[in-house]
Write a protein that holds these residues in place. Structure first.
Motif, PDB file in Angstrom:
ATOM      1  N   ASP A  48      -4.665  -9.238  10.663  1.00 40.31           N
ATOM      2  CA  ASP A  48      -5.020  -9.189   9.242  1.00 40.31           C
ATOM      3  C   ASP A  48      -4.865  -7.783   8.671  1.00 40.31           C
ATOM      4  N   ASP A  49      -3.798  -7.108   9.065  1.00 33.94           N
ATOM      5  CA  ASP A  49      -3.535  -5.751   8.582  1.00 33.94           C
ATOM      6  C   ASP A  49      -2.927  -5.839   7.181  1.00 33.94           C
ATOM      7  N   HIS A  50      -3.728  -5.556   6.168  1.00 33.65           N
ATOM      8  CA  HIS A  50      -3.244  -5.629   4.789  1.00 33.65           C
ATOM      9  C   HIS A  50      -2.652  -4.304   4.325  1.00 33.65           C
ATOM     10  N   HIS A  51      -2.863  -3.246   5.087  1.00 30.41           N
ATOM     11  CA  HIS A  51      -2.285  -1.952   4.734  1.00 30.41           C
ATOM     12  C   HIS A  51      -0.823  -1.894   5.162  1.00 30.41           C
TER      13      HIS A  51
ATOM     14  N   HIS B 175      -6.430  -3.155   9.861  1.00 30.65           N
ATOM     15  CA  HIS B 175      -5.757  -1.911  10.240  1.00 30.65           C
ATOM     16  C   HIS B 175      -6.710  -0.918  10.888  1.00 30.65           C
ATOM     17  N   TYR B 176      -7.870  -0.721  10.279  1.00 27.11           N
ATOM     18  CA  TYR B 176      -8.779   0.322  10.744  1.00 27.11           C
ATOM     19  C   TYR B 176      -9.629  -0.100  11.934  1.00 27.11           C
TER      20      TYR B 176
ATOM     21  N   ASP C 294       0.803  -1.224   0.000  1.00 29.01           N
ATOM     22  CA  ASP C 294       0.000   0.000   0.000  1.00 29.01           C
ATOM     23  C   ASP C 294       0.833   1.270   0.000  1.00 29.01           C
ATOM     24  N   LEU C 295       1.856   1.314   0.847  1.00 27.83           N
ATOM     25  CA  LEU C 295       2.702   2.496   0.927  1.00 27.83           C
ATOM     26  C   LEU C 295       3.301   2.823  -0.433  1.00 27.83           C
TER      27      LEU C 295
END
Length: 319
Positions: free
Chosen positions: A241-244, A272-273, A179-180
């Motif tokens: 499960d942080d995909h960001h 993440h959120y 993502d970054l």
């Protein structure tokens, strides 16, 4: 890295929907000096014994109170973690959260200049100890910090961390789909942002004695050398499960590099959120990407535990 926050309007609705806090949590918004730039906007939650129906300038309850400064994620605002701030104030802390100039939901002009954030947090502490109307109620020796995502990076720097932003370019060459790196590419920004960092950017704030960090952005830029001077107690949170910010390049990279093992929480099935408060129906319709949790994940139940654990940690480390 970027998200639409719980807005000030949503904060008002949340407070109105939570009358159990109204009699013992006060709130005010202030503007503080930010060098040559426009003032920083800061939200302050504090314990009070003044009834909700009385004057809005409520009396601050207690003396020798611990101060917790709060740093939001990219594109957020001071009320992005209002539920945590309320929980802290309800427990007898003063929580002061800043809207980071240039990295808020309505101003993204400096979103990638992440080195601007630590000095803003430093200015919040300066204001709270020297100018806030309730400064005499604070104990300057008991200050903590909370940060999420970009805010987690901010707090790590304030706690003594020194990142190497030159690591971003090789990271993105190796992981162009992350993502970054996608965000940098879409924005037309050269990932070699380390070349623009001022020499005095990474100044620690020794007044901070404990920190809670959730899903820290740019975790891979620190390493053991960059975190060798972070000696305060740390509570670290990771969404499994942080995909960001995919594992192991962010939270795990920080955990492995800290000189002292943090209190580490890995939340199964969380994204993440999920570190943001549960959304109202209106916010869910407006920004479903930050409001939708995985099937079976109860964000409300998680935040009850999350906030309770944060209060417990600061209570143990700052009192």
């Amino acid at each position: 890295m970027r998200f639409a926050p719980v807005t000030a309007f949503a904060l008002v609705l949340a407070l109105l929907a939570a009358p159990s806090f109204a009699a013992d949590v006060g709130f005010e918004e202030v503007r503080i000096a930010n060098g040559a730039e426009p003032p920083l906007i800061v939200g302050i939650w504090y314990p009070t014994d003044t009834p909700a129906s009385a004057d809005p300038a409520k009396t601050i309850a207690g003396n020798g109170l611990s101060l917790i400064v709060m740093s939001h994620g990219g594109g957020g605002s001071y009320d992005s973690h209002y539920d945590t701030a309320i929980a802290l104030a309800h427990a007898g802390f003063v929580a002061a959260a800043v809207s980071h100039a240039g990295d808020t939901f309505d101003d993204q002009t400096h979103v990638l200049e992440i080195w601007r954030r630590p000095v803003q947090l430093h200015r919040v502490i300066d204001y709270m100890l020297a100018q806030w109307r309730g400064r005499e109620h604070l104990d300057p020796a008991r200050i903590g910090a909370f940060g999420f995502s970009n805010g987690g990076f901010t707090v790590l720097v304030a706690a003594g961390g020194v990142p190497n932003l030159s690591a971003i370019a090789p990271y993105c060459r190796a992981h162009p789909d992350h993502d970054l790196c996608q965000a940098l590419q879409h924005a037309g920004v050269d990932p070699d942002v380390g070349a623009n960092v001022p020499a005095d950017a990474w100044a620690a704030d020794a007044r901070i004695k404990a920190a809670v960090i959730a899903a820290p952005a740019f975790g891979f830029t620190f390493g053991p050398v960059g975190l060798k001077d972070v000696r305060i107690p740390i509570q670290l949170w990771r969404a499994a499960d942080d995909h960001h910010q995919p594992n192991p390049f962010y939270d795990e990279a920080v955990r492995a590099s800290l000189p002292q093992a943090p209190e580490y929480h890995v939340i199964a099935n969380a994204g993440h959120y999920d570190f943001l408060p549960p959304c109202s129906a209106r916010l869910m319709r407006k920004t479903p990407a930050i409001c939708t949790s995985a099937p079976g994940f109860d964000r409300s139940a998680f935040h009850e535990r999350f906030n309770a654990d944060i209060v417990r940690f600061f209570d143990a480390k700052l009192r």
